[in-house]
Design a protein around this motif. Sequence first.
Motif, PDB file in Angstrom:
ATOM      1  N   PHE A  74      35.158  14.870 -18.234  1.00 35.89           N
ATOM      2  CA  PHE A  74      34.374  15.273 -17.054  1.00 35.89           C
ATOM      3  C   PHE A  74      33.169  16.096 -17.519  1.00 35.89           C
ATOM      4  O   PHE A  74      33.328  17.101 -18.222  1.00 35.89           O
ATOM      5  N   PRO A  75      31.953  15.696 -17.143  1.00 38.72           N
ATOM      6  CA  PRO A  75      30.784  16.316 -17.781  1.00 38.72           C
ATOM      7  C   PRO A  75      30.404  17.712 -17.266  1.00 38.72           C
ATOM      8  O   PRO A  75      29.958  18.542 -18.033  1.00 38.72           O
ATOM      9  N   ASN A  76      30.610  17.973 -15.981  1.00 42.37           N
ATOM     10  CA  ASN A  76      29.982  19.167 -15.384  1.00 42.37           C
ATOM     11  C   ASN A  76      30.802  20.439 -15.557  1.00 42.37           C
ATOM     12  O   ASN A  76      31.236  21.054 -14.581  1.00 42.37           O
ATOM     13  N   LYS A  77      31.056  20.813 -16.787  1.00 38.00           N
ATOM     14  CA  LYS A  77      31.861  22.006 -17.026  1.00 38.00           C
ATOM     15  C   LYS A  77      31.421  22.666 -18.332  1.00 38.00           C
ATOM     16  O   LYS A  77      30.699  22.047 -19.137  1.00 38.00           O
ATOM     17  N   CYS A  78      31.811  23.912 -18.553  1.00 42.46           N
ATOM     18  CA  CYS A  78      31.581  24.579 -19.840  1.00 42.46           C
ATOM     19  C   CYS A  78      32.950  24.882 -20.449  1.00 42.46           C
ATOM     20  O   CYS A  78      33.869  25.273 -19.723  1.00 42.46           O
ATOM     21  N   GLU A  79      33.085  24.725 -21.747  1.00 43.86           N
ATOM     22  CA  GLU A  79      34.323  25.129 -22.407  1.00 43.86           C
ATOM     23  C   GLU A  79      34.156  26.583 -22.826  1.00 43.86           C
ATOM     24  O   GLU A  79      33.241  26.913 -23.589  1.00 43.86           O
ATOM     25  N   THR A  80      35.001  27.452 -22.304  1.00 43.84           N
ATOM     26  CA  THR A  80      34.852  28.880 -22.612  1.00 43.84           C
ATOM     27  C   THR A  80      35.877  29.278 -23.678  1.00 43.84           C
ATOM     28  O   THR A  80      37.079  29.080 -23.484  1.00 43.84           O
ATOM     29  N   ASN A 196      27.156  29.895 -22.924  1.00 37.68           N
ATOM     30  CA  ASN A 196      27.944  28.915 -22.168  1.00 37.68           C
ATOM     31  C   ASN A 196      29.416  28.874 -22.580  1.00 37.68           C
ATOM     32  O   ASN A 196      30.239  28.259 -21.919  1.00 37.68           O
ATOM     33  N   HIS A 197      29.732  29.530 -23.705  1.00 35.12           N
ATOM     34  CA  HIS A 197      31.126  29.542 -24.162  1.00 35.12           C
ATOM     35  C   HIS A 197      31.815  30.873 -23.900  1.00 35.12           C
ATOM     36  O   HIS A 197      32.938  31.084 -24.351  1.00 35.12           O
ATOM     37  N   ALA A 198      31.115  31.805 -23.228  1.00 34.57           N
ATOM     38  CA  ALA A 198      31.697  33.150 -23.056  1.00 34.57           C
ATOM     39  C   ALA A 198      31.703  33.595 -21.599  1.00 34.57           C
ATOM     40  O   ALA A 198      30.687  33.507 -20.910  1.00 34.57           O
ATOM     41  N   THR A 199      32.861  34.078 -21.148  1.00 35.97           N
ATOM     42  CA  THR A 199      32.915  34.739 -19.844  1.00 35.97           C
ATOM     43  C   THR A 199      32.696  36.237 -20.083  1.00 35.97           C
ATOM     44  O   THR A 199      33.072  36.761 -21.133  1.00 35.97           O
TER      45      THR A 199
END
Length: 384
Positions: A74-80, A196-199
């Motif tokens: 699924f494309p519309n996401k970020c991996e955190t 984009n990988h950090a909350t």
Amino acid sequence: MPENKVIQYDVAIIGAGPAGCSCALALRNAGLKVVLLDKAAFPRDKVCGDAIPGRAVKTLKSINPDFENAFKQFPNKCETRKTSLFYKGRSVTFHWVREAYTCTRMEFDNFLFSLVKSHTNTDVHTSTIAETFTANDNGFSISIKNSGTVINTKLLIGADGAHSLVAKQLANRTLDRNHHVGSVRAYFTNVADTDNHATEIYFDKQFLPSYLWVFPLPCNTANVGFGMLSSEIARKKINIKNTFYSFIENNPQLKLKFKGAIQQGDLEGFGLPLGSKMGIMSGCRFMLTGDAASLIDPVSGDGIGNAMLSGKLAAEQAIRCFKDNNFTAPYMKEYDSNLLQAIGKELKTHYSAQRTLSQMPFLLDIIFFACKNKALKGMIQKML
Ligand SMILES: Cc1cc2nc3c(=O)[nH]c(=O)nc-3n(C[C@H](O)[C@H](O)[C@H](O)COP(=O)(O)OP(=O)(O)OC[C@H]3O[C@@H](n4cnc5c(N)ncnc54)[C@H](O)[C@@H]3O)c2cc1C
């Protein structure tokens, strides 16, 4: 939904959020006649931080590995992969082993909903408000608002969220402000220095253990929100929307970060029923799942993973009920005990942590100090 009809089902699921969709997905091979009702038209939004916890992905995989793979594509996401905590101008970053993502609820919930439509025989009805749930000898009669239609079901699953009518009518659920968070969130573009990988989590001494979050999303967007225990909001007469903006304005790091940021849409509020107090989860011919069962983590505010897990466990219990033709309240308790076994200890520990931090806010200084030491930091990370 047809007008003036009585329709018979084996299982009726009220609510097509993560809990309801997971339940429908887990029932796909059970050979039962299942209906899934939602008052919204999909895709629909849900006020949330949009952090999709590892447990959500793991539960999807346990229902069917293909569903997990579909989400990975699924494309519309970020991996955190990490979370940075900020307090008094200092920061500490924890790197996570378990995969987690951010994805707007509009997209994520519609993804789950589409899986139900394409991979199950569930009868799906949207823009359909279930209004009353009346027990009869063979289950429940569900009346649909503004329609003459009545749904009869042998088993009822309440997956209708934080304002659950099923929980109110069948489990006498009332709002307990000591175990409920009032929260707001808005979308912003152009927030400086987001990874984009950090909350990111920002604490302020005045509001501990509450925090403001900045969660990255695709397209240079961030989900930004703030929540506080509802009892504290009432006691201190706090205006949560004003507090959200003043938190950003008065925190030097956030002020800089939001200098060029543009708010997209309204600042919206919604409640979080915390799993620090779980009430009735089941009874004769019914089960409650997700927010309807108050399963949100009292520290992280994560509820999607627990909602999906409870939906799956409710489906497994439903299959046992039909196999043994037993829908009695004592028999349903197996659902409660499986759920408690899976998440009860974690919810209890996190509730203790939340209470401790609100009574002893100086502990946060100690945690930040201890994190300078790699071994201590590792130990703290294991507790989170
Ligand atoms: C501000 C905020 C931030 C949050 N951040 C996070 C986060 O970052 N990560 C996380 O994991 N969790 C987060 N949560 C918690 C998370 O949103 C919930 O735990 C999760 O949505 C629970 O899923 P659910 O399926 O139980 O309920 P919901 O997602 O609320 O779905 C319930 C569904 O039931 C439908 N419904 C309701 N009543 C009826 C009715 N009478 N008839 C028919 N349909 C009905 C609704 O339309 C809805 O689609 C947050 C919550 C809030 C409020």
